[in-house]
Design a protein around this motif. Structure first.
Motif, mmCIF file in Angstrom:
data_model
loop_
_atom_site.group_PDB
_atom_site.id
_atom_site.type_symbol
_atom_site.label_atom_id
_atom_site.label_comp_id
_atom_site.label_asym_id
_atom_site.label_seq_id
_atom_site.Cartn_x
_atom_site.Cartn_y
_atom_site.Cartn_z
ATOM 1 N N LYS A 1 0.668 -1.237 -0.094
ATOM 2 C CA LYS A 1 -0.128 0.112 -0.062
ATOM 3 C C LYS A 1 0.910 1.224 -0.080
ATOM 4 O O LYS A 1 0.506 2.222 -0.529
ATOM 5 N N ALA A 2 1.890 1.336 0.935
ATOM 6 C CA ALA A 2 2.843 2.420 0.770
ATOM 7 C C ALA A 2 3.449 2.893 -0.411
ATOM 8 O O ALA A 2 3.516 3.995 -1.076
ATOM 9 N N LYS A 3 3.954 1.551 -1.241
ATOM 10 C CA LYS A 3 4.496 1.629 -2.421
ATOM 11 C C LYS A 3 3.416 2.283 -3.364
ATOM 12 O O LYS A 3 4.100 2.993 -4.335
ATOM 13 N N GLU B 1 1.139 18.765 6.846
ATOM 14 C CA GLU B 1 -0.167 18.054 6.665
ATOM 15 C C GLU B 1 -0.769 17.128 7.544
ATOM 16 O O GLU B 1 -1.653 16.653 7.662
ATOM 17 N N ASP B 2 0.375 16.459 8.136
ATOM 18 C CA ASP B 2 0.182 14.995 8.565
ATOM 19 C C ASP B 2 0.080 15.158 10.189
ATOM 20 O O ASP B 2 -0.188 14.165 10.828
ATOM 21 N N LYS B 3 0.391 16.450 10.740
ATOM 22 C CA LYS B 3 0.717 16.687 12.004
ATOM 23 C C LYS B 3 -0.460 16.249 12.859
ATOM 24 O O LYS B 3 -0.691 15.958 13.948
ATOM 25 N N GLN B 4 -1.617 16.801 12.253
ATOM 26 C CA GLN B 4 -3.109 16.405 13.179
ATOM 27 C C GLN B 4 -3.487 15.010 13.111
ATOM 28 O O GLN B 4 -4.038 14.362 14.083
ATOM 29 N N ARG B 5 -3.332 14.460 11.887
ATOM 30 C CA ARG B 5 -3.761 13.313 11.506
ATOM 31 C C ARG B 5 -3.067 12.065 12.566
ATOM 32 O O ARG B 5 -3.636 11.201 13.014
ATOM 33 N N LEU B 6 -1.595 12.280 12.752
ATOM 34 C CA LEU B 6 -0.839 11.404 13.202
ATOM 35 C C LEU B 6 -0.516 11.684 14.536
ATOM 36 O O LEU B 6 -0.325 12.917 14.836
ATOM 37 N N ALA B 7 -0.406 10.844 15.499
ATOM 38 C CA ALA B 7 0.082 10.916 16.819
ATOM 39 C C ALA B 7 1.360 10.427 16.990
ATOM 40 O O ALA B 7 1.701 9.553 16.389
ATOM 41 N N GLY B 8 2.047 10.927 18.360
ATOM 42 C CA GLY B 8 3.317 10.285 18.812
ATOM 43 C C GLY B 8 4.679 11.043 18.403
ATOM 44 O O GLY B 8 5.653 10.426 18.469
ATOM 45 N N TRP B 9 4.106 12.381 17.997
ATOM 46 C CA TRP B 9 5.552 12.886 17.309
ATOM 47 C C TRP B 9 6.670 13.334 18.207
ATOM 48 O O TRP B 9 7.859 13.192 17.973
ATOM 49 N N ASP B 10 6.033 13.307 19.559
ATOM 50 C CA ASP B 10 7.166 13.829 20.555
ATOM 51 C C ASP B 10 8.439 12.756 20.632
ATOM 52 O O ASP B 10 9.352 13.139 21.072
ATOM 53 N N SER C 1 0.726 6.897 5.703
ATOM 54 C CA SER C 1 -0.872 6.971 4.912
ATOM 55 C C SER C 1 -1.726 6.014 5.716
ATOM 56 O O SER C 1 -1.489 5.025 6.025
ATOM 57 N N THR C 2 -2.930 6.660 5.626
ATOM 58 C CA THR C 2 -4.083 5.827 6.400
ATOM 59 C C THR C 2 -4.287 4.430 5.697
ATOM 60 O O THR C 2 -4.580 3.542 6.245
ATOM 61 N N ASP C 3 -4.104 4.396 4.204
ATOM 62 C CA ASP C 3 -4.259 2.823 3.420
ATOM 63 C C ASP C 3 -3.362 2.273 3.920
ATOM 64 O O ASP C 3 -3.508 0.919 4.203
#
Length: 423
Positions: A56-58, A121-130, A340-342
């Motif tokens: 999916k990522a590819k 654009e991904d900052k809000q969708r993804l968690a765990g950045w710290d 990505s979500t997929d």
């Protein structure tokens, strides 16, 4: 410490720190000289459960860069950071690199390109950045959330005559219940593997919030660690006392965490285990062996009345971009495809662990994962992840000596304090 954001019943799968598949890097595993190839190093892309994720990522990346080939090189985890260190020293190697969150990536940010301008654009969708951030800059995008829930076997609790829906709230009651369980069922209290020195990491983070005051906990995460604090020493005292009292499964120092300790819990040889939220030693693995209704998740039993138990979790693993890559923006696009979500949705279906995407529904995961999801809102970073990697390694060696009785708690915390100070 600010409260974590909880999303819609949803957290998804990912990769873990467990040993992976694949062989060591070959001569063609470096960044493509022609500029039309990106090389990815990790330790999980060769696993069966990762096949659809990679596919999916590819596919997502190909929509943006159809002319660029992507090669995944799955390295053996036990050699991973040694191989990566050699690549960093040489100043050449893969374009995109998988890291554990915390010290493993923070110690190597000089070899990485900051990603902030590419992943806004991904900052809000993804968690765990710290866990992938240093000095305010993000050096990897999180794929998973990794944490250490305390799982328990409801069936063993019920057989022992205990309330399976209301496990012990204090350490003293926990120890008493463990004695009842062992007497009635023959099962040990805690499944423990410390052959690699990993068991102490799980123990420190799982029981830390039940032992340190909230201020001590927040100070620890902020780097203001007081190793001489009685509460800090108490965690290491409990580590030794639990073993001396026979709470642990036998031979902890000769038992691998991955996957022998988890197998002990799955085979009902232990009533409790400090597990993971990722794709090994997690709720899905346990429910496949024991059944969804048998696997429970409990708060750490209170050791210090002034403490506030919470779920310890961080960004688990994430992909970063090497500073030597020819086109950081294109490499960052591959990182975005890998988160990505997929792609992450495919890992949920195939592996069932908890990942960084806040938009994926995990409502069908069963009682254990629903408890984990409900506790993410008030969760805090894991204590061991905040430590420098060399201090974590030292802690593993010292924890083995504590179990064998060849060192004292005072000596342990003194050595760790000195290591942390120079880390």
């Amino acid at each position: 410490m600010k409260q974590r954001t909880l999303w819609s019943a949803a957290l998804v799968v990912g990769l873990t720190l467990t040993a992976g598949c694949g062989s060591a890097a070959g001569p063609n595993s470096q960044s493509g000289d022609s500029g039309n190839k990106l090389v990815v190093w990790d330790w999980k892309s060769g696993d069966e459960n990762a096949a659809r994720y990679v596919e999916k990522a590819k596919a997502d990346f190909a929509k943006k860069h159809s002319d660029i080939e992507v090669e995944f090189v799955a390295q053996p985890f036990d050699q991973y950071y040694t191989l990566l260190g050699a690549a960093i020293q040489a100043g050449k190697g893969p374009d995109v690199i998988l890291f554990n969150g915390g010290g493993q990536i923070r110690d190597r940010v000089d070899a990485l390109a900051p990603l902030d301008t590419y992943i806004a654009e991904d900052k809000q969708r993804l968690a765990g950045w710290d866990a992938f951030t240093k000095d305010g800059k993000a050096y990897a995008a999180p794929v998973t959330l990794q944490g250490h829930p305390l799982y328990y076997n409801k069936a063993l609790y019920e057989t022992a005559g205990l309330d399976q829906d209301s496990p012990a709230k204090t350490w003293d009651d926990f120890v008493k219940d463990c004695g009842v369980i062992t007497e009635k069922t023959g099962a040990k209290c805690l499944a423990l593997g410390n052959k690699e020195g990993i068991g102490i990491q799980f123990f420190l983070s799982a029981f830390g919030s039940a032992t340190l005051t909230p201020q001590e906990y927040d100070d620890w995460i902020a780097g203001k660690r007081n190793w001489s604090s009685p509460d800090v020493k108490r965690i290491f005292e409990l580590w030794k006392q639990a073993n001396d009292a026979g709470l642990n499964t036998d031979g902890a120092n000769s038992t691998a965490m991955f996957n022998d300790a988890f197998a002990a819990f799955q085979s009902t040889k232990a009533a409790n285990v400090i597990g993971l939220m990722s794709d090994v030693g997690h709720w899905k693995d346990f429910t496949e062996f024991l059944g969804s209704d048998t696997v429970g998740v409990m708060d750490a039993p209170l050791v210090n009345p002034a403490a506030t138990p919470s779920l310890p979790y961080d960004g688990g693993i994430g992909y970063g971009v090497a500073k030597w890559t020819k086109d950081p923006e294109v490499a960052a696009d591959l990182v975005r495809s890998l988160t990505s979500t997929d792609a992450l949705s495919a890992f949920y279906a195939d592996g069932g662990a908890i990942a960084s995407d806040t938009t994926i529904d995990l409502s069908s995961g069963g009682p254990a994962v629903q408890t984990i999801v409900s506790e993410v809102k008030t969760g805090k970073p894991a204590l061991h992840v905040a430590l420098p990697s060399k201090t974590v390694d030292l802690m593993g060696r010292l924890s083995q000596q504590l179990l064998s009785g060849s060192i004292t708690v005072d000596e342990v915390v003194a050595q760790l304090a000195a290591s942390d100070k120079t880390g």
